[in-house]
Design a protein around this motif. Structure first.
Motif, short mmCIF file in Angstrom:
data_model
loop_
_atom_site.label_atom_id
_atom_site.label_comp_id
_atom_site.label_asym_id
_atom_site.label_seq_id
_atom_site.Cartn_x
_atom_site.Cartn_y
_atom_site.Cartn_z
N LYS A 213 19.66 41.32 -45.10
CA LYS A 213 20.36 40.05 -45.37
C LYS A 213 20.38 39.16 -44.13
N GLU B 113 14.25 29.15 -49.46
CA GLU B 113 14.26 29.91 -50.72
C GLU B 113 12.87 30.44 -51.05
N PRO C 11 10.89 34.04 -53.24
CA PRO C 11 11.16 35.20 -54.10
C PRO C 11 11.64 36.42 -53.31
N LYS D 148 13.42 36.43 -50.65
CA LYS D 148 14.82 36.23 -50.28
C LYS D 148 15.74 36.57 -51.44
N ARG D 149 15.34 36.18 -52.65
CA ARG D 149 16.16 36.49 -53.82
C ARG D 149 16.28 38.00 -54.02
N LEU E 178 18.63 39.49 -51.24
CA LEU E 178 20.05 39.18 -51.45
C LEU E 178 20.60 39.88 -52.68
N GLU E 179 19.78 40.03 -53.71
CA GLU E 179 20.21 40.79 -54.89
C GLU E 179 20.43 42.26 -54.53
#
Length: 411
Positions: free
Chosen positions: A382, A390, A392, A394-395, A398-399
């Motif tokens: 993180k 932004e 993919p 990073k998503r 963070l998920e």
């Protein structure tokens, strides 16, 4: 071999001049003394002034190294530079070796193109290896190139200066510096040399994407590819296809991704270069692992191209992802532990791809029941990804962070 300062002192004494007499109105006596005692380096302007006062040409002060020896040294250094490759440690050793080789000659180089080129290579190697101070050699190389009106060489130095900021992750500053340099070079030369135009287009596209300006990154990239095709210039085309294919993958444009990966494979056949084909395969492997989760396909292609991939960098990263996806988490963990990110990676796209490793390790430790380790790696992932724009990757990171900490809070 006498130093520049020693030659000035010898010539001054041969002519019966005092320090004050030679310094005249253009230099202070103290500065001239520092130059003669090798404690200060004169600018080209000061050197021209001293030569004029001594009644000789500036090149006579600088021409201590024979031309044949100078050219032989440059040929040797260029050959060493072309062979720089391998892991980041191997590249660092090569940069250090080149810097060490040139270092004894730095103060003896005459006012010639060969000297400027040696100083340029020396400054680049010093910057990467942190071996010596790169800036004086860099500035002197730029001064010689400018006075010889070698605009393309000046442009190369300007681009390198901008990319220094890029390596320090100062992406917006790097982009502004490159754009300012491009404008300056275009004003000086009237128009850019075709190869320099492609260099500027390529690096500006990279820096636009690094700052999150995807629209201009794609525009510049596609303009450069179109220009290359129109003028039948294949310089940078390999790098442009790679960048275009990766950018299309991130944008979720499968048709465009396949088009550029196909172009990369065709260019690999045309140039008979298996390493270029390996780059095309690398895009596919990453796409299957991180986007479509076709882990078996990714694993098969990884093994087929393993010899051409950087094992510590790309191979162990993607192998770990594939094994994780296939449920072989202990083997995946061992691969991730062997992964070492190349220190010359600086683009957010590449960094984000590698930062996924910490998220995968967090998921593995969570499955193994080691909740503290899972939290440690999720937190690290993180912190690494948060400054990025932004993407993919990073998503996913963070998920994973939210998932790990939500589960940890339940214990």
């Amino acid at each position: 071999m006498a130093t520049l300062g020693e030659r000035i002192k010898r010539l001054r004494k041969e002519q019966g001049l005092t320090l004050q007499a030679l310094a005249g109105d253009g230099l202070t006596k103290g500065m001239l003394s520092l130059i003669e005692n090798n404690k200060a380096n004169p600018s080209m302007e000061s050197l021209s002034y001293i030569a004029e006062r001594l009644g000789i040409d500036r090149t006579e002060l600088l021409q201590e190294m024979p031309t044949a020896e100078l050219r032989a040294l440059l040929d040797e250094i260029e050959e060493k530079r072309r062979k720089v490759s391998g892991t980041d440690e191997q590249m660092l050793r090569a940069y250090t070796e080149i810097a060490e080789h040139i270092h004894p000659y730095v103060e003896k180089l005459p006012f010639r193109y060969e000297s400027a080129r040696l100083l340029e290579i020396y400054s680049r190697c010093c910057y990467h290896s942190k071996r010596y101070d790169w800036k004086p050699a860099f500035d002197r190389a730029e001064e010689i190139y400018e006075q010889l009106h070698l605009i393309n060489s000046v442009a190369d130095l300007h681009m390198f200066r901008a990319l220094m900021k890029f390596t320090e992750h100062r992406y917006a500053e790097a982009l502004a510096s490159l754009q300012e340099s491009r404008k300056l070079i275009e004003e000086q030369s009237g128009s850019l040399d075709p190869l320099k135009k492609l260099d500027f287009d390529y690096y500006e596209s990279i820096l636009c994407s690094a700052t999150g300006d995807k629209k201009n990154a794609r525009r510049l990239m596609e303009e450069a590819i179109a220009y290359s095709k129109e003028h039948q210039i294949f310089y940078q085309i390999n790098a442009l296809y790679r960048l275009a294919g990766f950018e299309a993958m991130l944008a979720g444009d499968l048709e465009r991704k396949d088009y550029y990966v196909g172009k990369l494979k065709l260019f690999a056949e045309f140039s008979d270069d298996p390493e270029i084909a390996a780059y095309a395969h690398a895009i596919e492997i990453h796409y299957w692992n991180s986007f479509t989760h076709e882990y078996e396909k990714a694993d098969r292609l990884l093994e087929e191209t393993r010899q051409l991939l950087d094992e510590e960098d790309f191979y162990f990263l993607e192998k770990g992802k594939a094994l994780f996806g296939m449920g072989r988490i202990e083997e995946a963990l061992e691969c991730f532990k062997q992964h070492r990110m190349n220190r010359f990676i600086h683009h957010p796209y590449d960094l984000a791809m590698h930062y996924e490793k910490e998220a995968y390790m967090a998921l593995i430790y969570e499955q193994l029941g080691d909740h503290e380790q899972a939290k440690t790696y999720a937190q690290k992932a993180k912190e690494l990804i948060e400054p990025m724009s932004e993407l993919p990757h990073k998503r996913f990171i963070l998920e994973t962070y939210r998932k790990i900490f939500a589960q940890a809070d339940g214990y």
